[in-house]
Write a protein that holds these residues in place. Structure first.
Motif, PDB file in Angstrom:
ATOM      1  N   ARG A 291    -119.547 -91.909 -20.915  1.00 44.17           N
ATOM      2  CA  ARG A 291    -118.990 -90.479 -20.663  1.00 44.17           C
ATOM      3  C   ARG A 291    -118.534 -90.538 -19.106  1.00 44.17           C
ATOM      4  NH1 ARG A 291    -119.983 -86.154 -23.445  1.00 44.17           N
ATOM      5  NH2 ARG A 291    -118.490 -85.368 -22.119  1.00 44.17           N
ATOM      6  N   PHE A 562    -115.415 -86.702 -28.073  1.00 42.17           N
ATOM      7  CA  PHE A 562    -115.092 -85.622 -29.108  1.00 42.17           C
ATOM      8  C   PHE A 562    -114.644 -84.400 -28.782  1.00 42.17           C
ATOM      9  CE2 PHE A 562    -118.854 -88.509 -30.345  1.00 42.17           C
ATOM     10  CZ  PHE A 562    -118.136 -89.157 -31.564  1.00 42.17           C
ATOM     11  N   GLU A 563    -113.543 -83.894 -29.348  1.00 43.69           N
ATOM     12  CA  GLU A 563    -113.339 -82.667 -28.912  1.00 43.69           C
ATOM     13  C   GLU A 563    -113.631 -81.386 -29.544  1.00 43.69           C
ATOM     14  OE1 GLU A 563    -108.931 -82.713 -28.957  1.00 43.69           O
ATOM     15  OE2 GLU A 563    -108.893 -84.335 -27.169  1.00 43.69           O
ATOM     16  N   SER A 566    -119.372 -81.374 -30.367  1.00 43.26           N
ATOM     17  CA  SER A 566    -120.349 -81.972 -29.167  1.00 43.26           C
ATOM     18  C   SER A 566    -121.281 -81.077 -29.190  1.00 43.26           C
ATOM     19  CB  SER A 566    -119.449 -81.873 -27.831  1.00 43.26           C
ATOM     20  OG  SER A 566    -119.145 -80.384 -27.485  1.00 43.26           O
TER      21      SER A 566
END
Length: 958
Positions: A291, A562-563, A566
């Protein structure tokens, strides 16, 4: 070692005197006034290193609540001392850095440094406490103080959101840890962590041992931002950069790591501990590093890199726990190298991450942005900052000759060694751990290069910046330069730390691996030949360079993971769901009707107490042992009953108040007849003040209107009233009719004078035997008065904004502004009465230890005098004559009471222990002096402050 206790208390003292110093020296930056505290503490902790090596762990004991097993015990072994050095060392640099980072003309610096000192003291208390309950108290104080620091820029919505998220998650984990501590106490009967370690082998077979382990780990994982509890850390980056550099790189997030290290001797012999600690650590390592590559904000990048590095350290402590399965063998020393790597990387991470956070703050401060997409080419105008960034980032990436390279190589060694452990099939699954570690190291290399070269390299794009970039002032550069220098020194000369910090910390984590008098072999070298670890590093660099070059062109490396789904969305949705659910439940009973609220309360009392009395067979109706009722008692009872019955039939609120007062005064007469002068005095004054309070409250209500109500309404009231009366009568009869326990009243009667030096047993109980209860009661009273004051102030502000005008009954208002023409007689009498009442109040206070009275009664009497003054001459006259703030008087009273309790520590006595003696004074004779009188003085001041704050606050709301 009271100096260790003083070291913990010192930051709290600076938090208290800091605002006073700032007022005395308004032109001096608050940071300069606070800087001596962490510097002194760091020097003191450094001086303990040789003492710790020569004499062993330092310890000190202060009795607090010995009957509950809760004492303020401190224990500075290698592990605690290491963390204390990090807390004070990084803290000193952060305070210096913040002096130049925060503008004294724009920021509330006093608040900032008070919060910072509170946090520092809480962290020191956490890592130096041996008692689990004291550790828990400091643990939660770190959550509270960090909440205040993260929300320092509270006008920003994101700051408030980040602060709340961090507090919700870490406090949740703290409560779980608290439950785990209670389970361990249930097993061992002690809160001492050292005793837990000593009894660890015998605890392993207890049914509560595994649940306790899981709960403790939950607290550690939430605090140290382990996956999936990591989501609070990136949002906490909304705090000022000095806060991020201190809390989220060096101290607060390390609290969870400390807990795992400290509790390893207790749980390390369990395979579940090894798998959970190392498993969550490795998962956090790979997730955080992946990330971090996707972030465009410098602090967000560092936040996820912190998550990743915390996972690395956590996994090393987990892998090091494998040594507990081979105690006393060569294999134990073999697997303990993971613990060595964990301790070393703990130090290294604090150094290079602190430098990187400060560098990010410098970039933000001097350019106006932290967005990597807008930065570039800063190398030419900020060469010193660039150099610091290179050293810090290369150390984080594990590139020689910096300190991070050494601990990363040791990490590779540990993950390779664990493959040989034959624990629950670890020799098979263990092959995955080196692969995951290597991949995570590649990602670490990539985001480290992104931090440096996307910020300082590339083309200049200064036109996109809010400020013209330039190098930071020397004062802001000095702290990160110091840390960067340490990264080089410890990289070139790592053995400076081998036996000063690393070996003692390892001995604390593995106290049973070696024979007494032996020590771990700690030898760290920059070059150790062509090994598998070196080849792994070469592969990390090679693949890392490739991925860095492909970063912008490869979506999987820079696009959001991920949009729509999450963990943050899960958290937000969960809070919204809980909010809606609680709102819907609350609406069922929060109807705005006081009558319904009383019904809920009274029905619960009837059901709970009635069911308990019946189920336990506790109803006692035997009155044969009761004394005969006298004529006077019968008359008082009749008057009491009649006045109570008449209240609901009163035609005005004023008459209802008077009748209620009559009931109270009848109770006062009962106390007089039953020879309880203390209770009689208290009840009489409370009734007097309560009548005035009722008058002030009812002033805000509209005129009383008698309405025709339904019979069903009256029947409900009658049933509930009769039910409460019946149940409470049964409780009283049962309590007086028989008891399963011997009464403790004889103890107080026999020992109040010999042990506490007081003949008034009631007062002695309040200020000595049960002084802790009294202190908590005055704290609650103080909070209540402040709450009333705050609510009234908010209401007044709202009325002023909306222009609200309420209809009130003027007949019920007190004369709060000034005397009217028909007040002459009242004022004339009041002048003499007030003096008499005040003198009597002081008499009650001073003589209360031996005769009827005390601080509480005396304070109520003084409040009655002030109330009479307000009614006769107006509140403005009271403010002119009595020139002090009653809200501050409340705080002073609570402080006096608390300091009296803390003072007992100086004599190695439990909290709130009192002493007394007799002295012969010329012309006066023998006089008793008792420290309980000082505590009673705190009660006296608090009660006056509370009473007058409430009365004056309500009285001025007109």
């Amino acid at each position: 070692m009271l100096l260790l206790h003083f070291a913990i208390i010192l930051p709290f003292l600076f938090a208290f005197i800091g605002p006073l110093l700032q007022k005395a020296l308004p032109r001096v930056h608050t940071g300069w006034l606070m800087l001596p505290a962490p510097v002194f503490l760091f020097i003191y902790m450094m001086s303990l290193i040789p003492v710790n090596r020569e004499r062993g762990p330092l310890q000190g004991k202060l009795s607090w609540m010995p009957s509950l097993g809760v004492d303020f015990d401190v224990y500075a072994d290698g592990l605690g001392l290491l963390f204390a050095l990090i807390i004070t060392g990084i803290g000193s640099l952060v305070v210096l850095y913040s002096i130049y980072y925060l503008d004294k003309n724009k920021e509330k610096l006093t608040h900032f440094y008070v919060y910072l000192m509170l946090f520092m003291g809480a962290m020191l208390g956490l890592v130096l406490s041996d008692n689990a309950m004291v550790l828990y108290g400091f643990w939660e104080l770190t959550s509270i103080s960090s909440f205040l620091l993260i929300a320092f820029w509270h006008k920003r919505e994101r700051s408030r959101y980040g602060a709340l998220k961090s507090m919700v998650i870490t406090v949740f984990g703290g409560l779980a840890m608290f439950a785990g501590f209670l389970l361990l106490y249930t097993v061992t009967g002690t809160f001492s962590i050292r005793e837990w370690i000593a009894e660890a082998p015998s605890m392993a077979n207890d049914a509560l041992f595994l649940p306790a382990m899981l709960l403790v780990l939950l607290g550690a994982f939430t605090k140290s931002a382990q996956f999936p509890f990591h989501i609070w850390l990136p949002d906490a980056m909304e705090a000022p950069t000095p806060v991020s550099a201190y809390l989220h790189s060096a101290t607060m997030v390390k609290a969870g790591i400390y807990l795992v290290a400290r509790m390893s001797p207790v749980f390390a012999g369990q395979q579940a501990w090894l798998w959970l600690v190392s498993g969550f650590g490795v998962a956090t390592l790979i997730y955080g590093s992946y990330r971090a590559m996707k972030q465009t904000d410098l602090k967000a990048l560092l936040a996820f890199s912190t998550i990743s590095q915390l996972g690395l350290v956590m996994s090393l402590f987990g892998l090091g726990s494998a040594a507990a399965f081979y105690t006393g063998t060569e294999q134990a020393l073999f697997y303990s190298k993971a613990t060595m790597a964990a301790v070393f990387h703990l130090i290294n991470h604090a150094i290079f991450k602190g430098a990187l956070f400060m560098t990010a703050g410098i970039v933000d401060h001097e350019t106006g942005t932290r967005d990597i997409r807008r930065l570039g080419g800063l190398m030419a105008v900020m060469p010193i900052s660039f150099t610091i960034a290179v050293i810090g980032a290369f150390s984080m990436a594990g590139i020689p000759p910096f300190n991070g390279f050494l601990s990363k190589e040791m990490f590779f060694t540990s993950v390779l060694n664990i493959r040989e452990a034959e624990l629950l099939g670890l020799h098979a699954w263990g092959a995955l751990i080196p692969v995951i570690a290597w991949v995570a190291s590649v990602f670490t290399f990539v985001y480290s290069m992104l931090f440096v070269f996307r910020t300082f390299g590339g083309k200049k794009s200064f036109e996109k910046l809010e400020k013209k970039p330039h190098e930071a002032p020397l004062g802001m550069l000095l702290p990160p330069v110091t840390l960067a220098s340490l990264a080089i020194v410890f990289g070139l000369f790592p053995n400076l730390l081998s036996y000063s910090l690393i070996e003692p910390a390892m001995a604390a984590v593995h106290p049973n691996l070696l024979e007494p008098g032996k020590q771990f072999m700690v030898s760290i070298h920059l070059w150790h030949g062509f090994t598998a670890e070196l080849y792994m590093t070469a592969g990390v660099v090679a693949l890392g360079i490739v991925l860095f070059l492909l970063h912008r062109r490869t979506a999987v490396l820079h696009a959001p993971l991920f949009e729509r789904v999450s963990l943050n969305r899960v958290y937000d949705s969960g809070l919204k769901l809980l909010d809606r659910f609680s709102g819907s439940v609350t609406k069922l009973y929060m109807t705005g009707s006081i009558r319904q609220y009383l019904i809920y309360i009274f029905v619960f009392i009837i059901a709970a107490l009635g069911a308990t009395l019946v189920s336990e067979g506790a109803v006692q109706l035997d009155t044969s042992g009761f004394a005969d009722m006298s004529f006077y008692e019968a008359v008082i009872i009749i008057a009491l009953i009649l006045s109570a019955i008449a209240v609901p039939f009163a035609n005005s609120r004023l008459m209802a108040i008077i009748l209620t007062g009559v009931s109270g005064y009848m109770v006062t007469l009962f106390f007089v007849i039953f020879r309880a002068p203390d209770l009689a005095l208290t009840q009489m004054i409370v009734e007097t003040v309560s009548v005035a309070l009722f008058l002030l409250c009812f002033y805000h209500l509209p005129k009383l209107k008698k309405e025709v109500v339904k019979l069903r309404f009256k029947l409900w009231n009658l049933l509930i009233a009769v039910g409460v009366g019946t149940v409470m009568t049964l409780v009283a009869l049962s309590a007086s009719g028989g008891s399963s326990f011997e009464s403790i009243s004889h103890y107080f009667l026999e020992n109040s004078y010999t042990l506490a030096g007081g003949k008034n047993v009631v007062n002695v109980i309040l200020v000595d035997f049960r002084g802790f209860d009294t202190m908590l009661e005055i704290v609650v009273l103080g909070i209540a008065s402040y709450g009333i004051y705050a609510l009234i102030r908010v209401k007044l502000k709202g009325d002023q904004e909306e222009g609200a005008i309420e209809t009130r009954d003027p007949k019920l208002s007190l004369n709060v502004y000034g005397p009217r023409s028909n007040d002459v007689i009242l004022r004339t009498v009041a002048k003499l009465a007030i003096v008499i009442i005040v003198c009597f109040s002081l008499y009650l206070f001073y003589m209360g230890h031996h005769h009827p009275g005390g601080g509480f009664i005396g304070a109520l009497m003084a409040s009655a005098a002030l109330l009479l003054m307000a009614m006769s001459f107006g509140m403005d006259a009271v403010n002119r004559i009595v020139k002090f703030n009653f809200r501050k008087l409340t705080a002073v009273g609570i402080l006096v009471a608390m300091l009296t309790g803390i003072g007992s520590f100086a004599f190695d006595a439990p909290f709130l222990s009192h002493a007394f003696d007799y002295f012969h004074i010329p012309l006066i004779g023998e006089l008793e002096l008792a420290t309980a009188t000082l505590f009673d003085l705190g009660v006296y001041l608090t009660v006056i402050g509370v009473t007058m704050t409430i009365l004056f606050t309500i009285g001025r709301d007109q």
